[in-house]
Design a protein around this motif. Sequence first.
Motif, PDB file in Angstrom:
ATOM      1  N   GLN A   3      34.436  79.658  -1.283  1.00 55.67           N
ATOM      2  CA  GLN A   3      35.848  79.643  -0.894  1.00 55.67           C
ATOM      3  C   GLN A   3      36.653  80.537  -1.816  1.00 55.67           C
ATOM      4  OE1 GLN A   3      36.933  75.441  -0.936  1.00 55.67           O
ATOM      5  NE2 GLN A   3      36.928  75.445   1.291  1.00 55.67           N
ATOM      6  N   LEU A   4      37.639  81.217  -1.233  1.00 61.98           N
ATOM      7  CA  LEU A   4      38.615  81.980  -2.002  1.00 61.98           C
ATOM      8  C   LEU A   4      39.972  81.336  -1.771  1.00 61.98           C
ATOM      9  CD1 LEU A   4      37.612  85.696  -1.235  1.00 61.98           C
ATOM     10  CD2 LEU A   4      36.791  84.198  -3.049  1.00 61.98           C
ATOM     11  N   VAL A   5      40.620  80.939  -2.838  1.00 62.55           N
ATOM     12  CA  VAL A   5      41.911  80.273  -2.735  1.00 62.55           C
ATOM     13  C   VAL A   5      42.960  81.118  -3.448  1.00 62.55           C
ATOM     14  CG1 VAL A   5      43.239  78.207  -3.247  1.00 62.55           C
ATOM     15  CG2 VAL A   5      40.823  78.017  -2.624  1.00 62.55           C
ATOM     16  N   GLU A   6      43.959  81.546  -2.673  1.00 63.68           N
ATOM     17  CA  GLU A   6      45.017  82.399  -3.193  1.00 63.68           C
ATOM     18  C   GLU A   6      46.256  81.576  -3.517  1.00 63.68           C
ATOM     19  OE1 GLU A   6      43.660  85.717   0.089  1.00 63.68           O
ATOM     20  OE2 GLU A   6      44.852  83.937   0.472  1.00 63.68           O
ATOM     21  N   SER A   7      47.048  82.096  -4.443  1.00 64.37           N
ATOM     22  CA  SER A   7      48.334  81.486  -4.762  1.00 64.37           C
ATOM     23  C   SER A   7      49.249  82.547  -5.358  1.00 64.37           C
ATOM     24  CB  SER A   7      48.154  80.337  -5.755  1.00 64.37           C
ATOM     25  OG  SER A   7      47.573  80.802  -6.959  1.00 64.37           O
ATOM     26  N   GLY A   8      50.547  82.235  -5.365  1.00 66.77           N
ATOM     27  CA  GLY A   8      51.493  83.098  -6.047  1.00 66.77           C
ATOM     28  C   GLY A   8      52.437  83.883  -5.170  1.00 66.77           C
ATOM     29  N   GLY A   9      52.282  83.814  -3.864  1.00 66.66           N
ATOM     30  CA  GLY A   9      53.199  84.545  -3.001  1.00 66.66           C
ATOM     31  C   GLY A   9      54.580  83.910  -2.996  1.00 66.66           C
ATOM     32  N   TYR A 103      22.051  80.663  -3.035  1.00 66.71           N
ATOM     33  CA  TYR A 103      20.985  80.364  -2.086  1.00 66.71           C
ATOM     34  C   TYR A 103      21.539  80.521  -0.667  1.00 66.71           C
ATOM     35  CZ  TYR A 103      19.053  78.167  -6.249  1.00 66.71           C
ATOM     36  OH  TYR A 103      18.615  77.922  -7.527  1.00 66.71           O
ATOM     37  N   PRO A 104      21.045  81.419   0.118  1.00 66.65           N
ATOM     38  CA  PRO A 104      20.024  82.393  -0.253  1.00 66.65           C
ATOM     39  C   PRO A 104      20.618  83.484  -1.156  1.00 66.65           C
ATOM     40  CG  PRO A 104      20.822  82.853   1.930  1.00 66.65           C
ATOM     41  CD  PRO A 104      21.495  81.587   1.497  1.00 66.65           C
ATOM     42  N   ARG A 105      19.805  84.205  -1.861  1.00 64.41           N
ATOM     43  CA  ARG A 105      20.260  85.250  -2.756  1.00 64.41           C
ATOM     44  C   ARG A 105      20.558  86.487  -1.918  1.00 64.41           C
ATOM     45  NH1 ARG A 105      19.323  85.122  -8.204  1.00 64.41           N
ATOM     46  NH2 ARG A 105      19.225  82.879  -7.822  1.00 64.41           N
ATOM     47  N   THR A 106      21.769  86.517  -1.398  1.00 58.24           N
ATOM     48  CA  THR A 106      22.149  87.588  -0.498  1.00 58.24           C
ATOM     49  C   THR A 106      23.586  87.999  -0.755  1.00 58.24           C
ATOM     50  OG1 THR A 106      22.227  88.226   1.831  1.00 58.24           O
ATOM     51  CG2 THR A 106      22.906  85.995   1.319  1.00 58.24           C
ATOM     52  N   THR A 107      23.903  89.228  -0.414  1.00 60.61           N
ATOM     53  CA  THR A 107      25.271  89.742  -0.578  1.00 60.61           C
ATOM     54  C   THR A 107      26.099  89.391   0.643  1.00 60.61           C
ATOM     55  OG1 THR A 107      24.499  91.576  -1.951  1.00 60.61           O
ATOM     56  CG2 THR A 107      26.661  91.798  -0.925  1.00 60.61           C
ATOM     57  N   ALA A 108      27.298  88.916   0.404  1.00 57.67           N
ATOM     58  CA  ALA A 108      28.186  88.530   1.491  1.00 57.67           C
ATOM     59  C   ALA A 108      29.619  88.867   1.121  1.00 57.67           C
ATOM     60  CB  ALA A 108      28.050  87.044   1.787  1.00 57.67           C
ATOM     61  N   VAL A 109      30.466  88.950   2.139  1.00 57.28           N
ATOM     62  CA  VAL A 109      31.882  89.241   1.963  1.00 57.28           C
ATOM     63  C   VAL A 109      32.695  88.024   2.393  1.00 57.28           C
ATOM     64  CG1 VAL A 109      33.804  90.683   2.696  1.00 57.28           C
ATOM     65  CG2 VAL A 109      31.546  91.704   2.316  1.00 57.28           C
ATOM     66  N   TYR A 110      33.638  87.655   1.545  1.00 54.03           N
ATOM     67  CA  TYR A 110      34.498  86.518   1.844  1.00 54.03           C
ATOM     68  C   TYR A 110      35.962  86.929   1.730  1.00 54.03           C
ATOM     69  CZ  TYR A 110      30.348  83.606   1.473  1.00 54.03           C
ATOM     70  OH  TYR A 110      29.114  83.056   1.668  1.00 54.03           O
ATOM     71  N   TRP A 111      36.777  86.267   2.539  1.00 52.44           N
ATOM     72  CA  TRP A 111      38.221  86.509   2.548  1.00 52.44           C
ATOM     73  C   TRP A 111      38.965  85.209   2.258  1.00 52.44           C
ATOM     74  CZ3 TRP A 111      40.632  91.227   3.386  1.00 52.44           C
ATOM     75  CH2 TRP A 111      39.831  92.271   3.871  1.00 52.44           C
ATOM     76  N   GLY A 112      40.107  85.348   1.599  1.00 58.63           N
ATOM     77  CA  GLY A 112      41.000  84.223   1.437  1.00 58.63           C
ATOM     78  C   GLY A 112      41.841  84.029   2.679  1.00 58.63           C
ATOM     79  N   GLN A 113      42.675  83.003   2.650  1.00 57.07           N
ATOM     80  CA  GLN A 113      43.464  82.649   3.835  1.00 57.07           C
ATOM     81  C   GLN A 113      44.746  83.463   3.942  1.00 57.07           C
ATOM     82  OE1 GLN A 113      43.431  80.998   1.018  1.00 57.07           O
ATOM     83  NE2 GLN A 113      45.552  80.427   0.554  1.00 57.07           N
ATOM     84  N   GLY A 114      45.106  84.153   2.866  1.00 58.53           N
ATOM     85  CA  GLY A 114      46.307  84.981   2.875  1.00 58.53           C
ATOM     86  C   GLY A 114      47.503  84.260   2.274  1.00 58.53           C
ATOM     87  N   THR A 115      48.355  85.037   1.619  1.00 53.48           N
ATOM     88  CA  THR A 115      49.589  84.495   1.051  1.00 53.48           C
ATOM     89  C   THR A 115      50.723  85.476   1.343  1.00 53.48           C
ATOM     90  OG1 THR A 115      50.634  83.614  -0.966  1.00 53.48           O
ATOM     91  CG2 THR A 115      49.196  85.523  -1.245  1.00 53.48           C
ATOM     92  N   GLN A 116      51.851  84.944   1.788  1.00 52.00           N
ATOM     93  CA  GLN A 116      52.970  85.787   2.208  1.00 52.00           C
ATOM     94  C   GLN A 116      53.765  86.277   1.001  1.00 52.00           C
ATOM     95  OE1 GLN A 116      54.034  86.744   5.490  1.00 52.00           O
ATOM     96  NE2 GLN A 116      55.386  88.090   4.304  1.00 52.00           N
ATOM     97  N   VAL A 117      54.030  87.559   0.978  1.00 58.97           N
ATOM     98  CA  VAL A 117      54.939  88.158  -0.001  1.00 58.97           C
ATOM     99  C   VAL A 117      56.077  88.803   0.772  1.00 58.97           C
ATOM    100  CG1 VAL A 117      55.225  89.966  -1.738  1.00 58.97           C
ATOM    101  CG2 VAL A 117      53.160  88.542  -1.734  1.00 58.97           C
ATOM    102  N   THR A 118      57.294  88.389   0.478  1.00 61.17           N
ATOM    103  CA  THR A 118      58.473  88.931   1.146  1.00 61.17           C
ATOM    104  C   THR A 118      59.435  89.469   0.090  1.00 61.17           C
ATOM    105  OG1 THR A 118      58.255  87.330   2.940  1.00 61.17           O
ATOM    106  CG2 THR A 118      60.365  88.474   2.730  1.00 61.17           C
ATOM    107  N   VAL A 119      59.808  90.729   0.250  1.00 62.26           N
ATOM    108  CA  VAL A 119      60.719  91.373  -0.702  1.00 62.26           C
ATOM    109  C   VAL A 119      61.989  91.742   0.050  1.00 62.26           C
ATOM    110  CG1 VAL A 119      61.006  93.213  -2.399  1.00 62.26           C
ATOM    111  CG2 VAL A 119      58.722  92.296  -1.920  1.00 62.26           C
ATOM    112  N   SER A 120      63.096  91.161  -0.366  1.00 64.57           N
ATOM    113  CA  SER A 120      64.376  91.444   0.290  1.00 64.57           C
ATOM    114  C   SER A 120      65.094  92.584  -0.427  1.00 64.57           C
ATOM    115  CB  SER A 120      65.243  90.198   0.299  1.00 64.57           C
ATOM    116  OG  SER A 120      65.560  89.809  -1.025  1.00 64.57           O
ATOM    117  N   SER A 121      65.878  93.320   0.328  1.00 66.94           N
ATOM    118  CA  SER A 121      66.590  94.472  -0.242  1.00 66.94           C
ATOM    119  C   SER A 121      67.946  94.084  -0.801  1.00 66.94           C
ATOM    120  CB  SER A 121      66.755  95.558   0.816  1.00 66.94           C
ATOM    121  OG  SER A 121      67.448  95.034   1.925  1.00 66.94           O
TER     122      SER A 121
END
Length: 121
Positions: A3-9, A103-121
């Motif tokens: 699991q990839l868990v993001e935070s900070g947005g 296990y198994p000893r294999t290469t894989a790609v994982y993604w997190g669920q995403g975190t929203q970043v909003t920058v106001s002008s």
Amino acid sequence: QVQLVESGGGLVQAGESLRLSCAASGSIFIINVMGWYRQAPGKQRELVANIVSGGSTNYVDSVRGRFTISRDNAKNTVYLQMNSLKPEDTAVYYCKSTLVTLYPRTTAVYWGQGTQVTVSS
């Protein structure tokens, strides 16, 4: 299972800073690459920055000099320090990891669920 868990947005004003974190957990043997991607509404997902196990980094031109990626290998965590944020940085930010599972000893790609970043002008 990994699991990839993001935070900070969040919502900030232009010129301010945010720090994103992404922690990987589970059946991990070794993490090769960790990185951040972002996707703005109506646009394709793009690489923002990544860092390999040896510490080498890559940045998209639009964030170079403003964003800094780092990783704590002991914690399987990657950080993205974002300074001088601009409205065009507004997007959902996703963490991505290329790793070798136990296990198994294999290469894989994982993604997190995403975190929203909003920058106001």
